[in-house]
Design a protein around this motif. Sequence first.
Motif, PDB file in Angstrom:
ATOM      1  N   ASN A  67       4.610   2.341   1.393  1.00 20.38           N
ATOM      2  CA  ASN A  67       5.808   2.724   2.136  1.00 20.38           C
ATOM      3  C   ASN A  67       6.996   1.856   1.704  1.00 20.38           C
ATOM      4  O   ASN A  67       8.113   2.364   1.514  1.00 20.38           O
ATOM      5  CB  ASN A  67       5.550   2.588   3.637  1.00 20.38           C
ATOM      6  N   GLN A  68       6.738   0.562   1.531  1.00 22.10           N
ATOM      7  CA  GLN A  68       7.810  -0.344   1.100  1.00 22.10           C
ATOM      8  C   GLN A  68       8.296   0.036  -0.301  1.00 22.10           C
ATOM      9  O   GLN A  68       9.496   0.066  -0.572  1.00 22.10           O
ATOM     10  CB  GLN A  68       7.301  -1.789   1.108  1.00 22.10           C
ATOM     11  N   ARG A  69       7.362   0.361  -1.184  1.00 22.77           N
ATOM     12  CA  ARG A  69       7.722   0.764  -2.554  1.00 22.77           C
ATOM     13  C   ARG A  69       8.561   2.042  -2.532  1.00 22.77           C
ATOM     14  O   ARG A  69       9.581   2.142  -3.213  1.00 22.77           O
ATOM     15  CB  ARG A  69       6.455   0.982  -3.372  1.00 22.77           C
ATOM     16  N   THR A  73      12.457   2.579  -3.725  1.00 22.22           N
ATOM     17  CA  THR A  73      12.806   3.619  -4.687  1.00 22.22           C
ATOM     18  C   THR A  73      13.888   4.546  -4.128  1.00 22.22           C
ATOM     19  O   THR A  73      14.848   4.895  -4.831  1.00 22.22           O
ATOM     20  CB  THR A  73      11.554   4.453  -5.071  1.00 22.22           C
ATOM     21  N   GLN A  74      13.758   4.907  -2.872  1.00 26.80           N
ATOM     22  CA  GLN A  74      14.755   5.788  -2.256  1.00 26.80           C
ATOM     23  C   GLN A  74      16.120   5.105  -2.221  1.00 26.80           C
ATOM     24  O   GLN A  74      17.149   5.710  -2.500  1.00 26.80           O
ATOM     25  CB  GLN A  74      14.329   6.186  -0.841  1.00 26.80           C
ATOM     26  N   GLY A  75      16.118   3.805  -1.848  1.00 26.83           N
ATOM     27  CA  GLY A  75      17.381   3.061  -1.819  1.00 26.83           C
ATOM     28  C   GLY A  75      18.034   2.993  -3.201  1.00 26.83           C
ATOM     29  O   GLY A  75      19.259   3.093  -3.323  1.00 26.83           O
ATOM     30  N   THR A  76      17.210   2.822  -4.209  1.00 32.85           N
ATOM     31  CA  THR A  76      17.731   2.775  -5.582  1.00 32.85           C
ATOM     32  C   THR A  76      18.324   4.119  -5.995  1.00 32.85           C
ATOM     33  O   THR A  76      19.374   4.184  -6.630  1.00 32.85           O
ATOM     34  CB  THR A  76      16.608   2.376  -6.567  1.00 32.85           C
ATOM     35  N   LEU A  77      17.633   5.211  -5.624  1.00 32.90           N
ATOM     36  CA  LEU A  77      18.118   6.537  -6.017  1.00 32.90           C
ATOM     37  C   LEU A  77      19.407   6.913  -5.291  1.00 32.90           C
ATOM     38  O   LEU A  77      20.215   7.642  -5.847  1.00 32.90           O
ATOM     39  CB  LEU A  77      17.025   7.577  -5.731  1.00 32.90           C
ATOM     40  N   GLN A  78      19.580   6.412  -4.102  1.00 37.06           N
ATOM     41  CA  GLN A  78      20.806   6.754  -3.373  1.00 37.06           C
ATOM     42  C   GLN A  78      21.973   6.004  -3.956  1.00 37.06           C
ATOM     43  O   GLN A  78      23.066   6.363  -4.037  1.00 37.06           O
ATOM     44  CB  GLN A  78      20.668   6.407  -1.881  1.00 37.06           C
TER      45      GLN A  78
END
Length: 78
Positions: A67-69, A73-78
């Motif tokens: 979940n942390q990974r 990843t989601q934060g990076t993509l945004q």
Amino acid sequence: MGSKGRIPPHMRRSHPGLGMVYSEPFASAIRPPPGGLPPFELPPPPEIMEQKLATQHVEMERLAAENQRLATTQGTLQ
């Protein structure tokens, strides 16, 4: 509308007289089977419960890391 709660004669049931008893169609389903009731299922031994808890703990840690990974990843993509 004229009955006002009265039961028509063809739908009335006669009451048993003194000493008479209604038959009980579901009485056999209520009585315990011959020989008594089956024993309750005993819980597993403590060692097995501890093993299950340890396995669940490892799975929860794996899911938390995944979940942390995914959140990173989601934060990076945004």
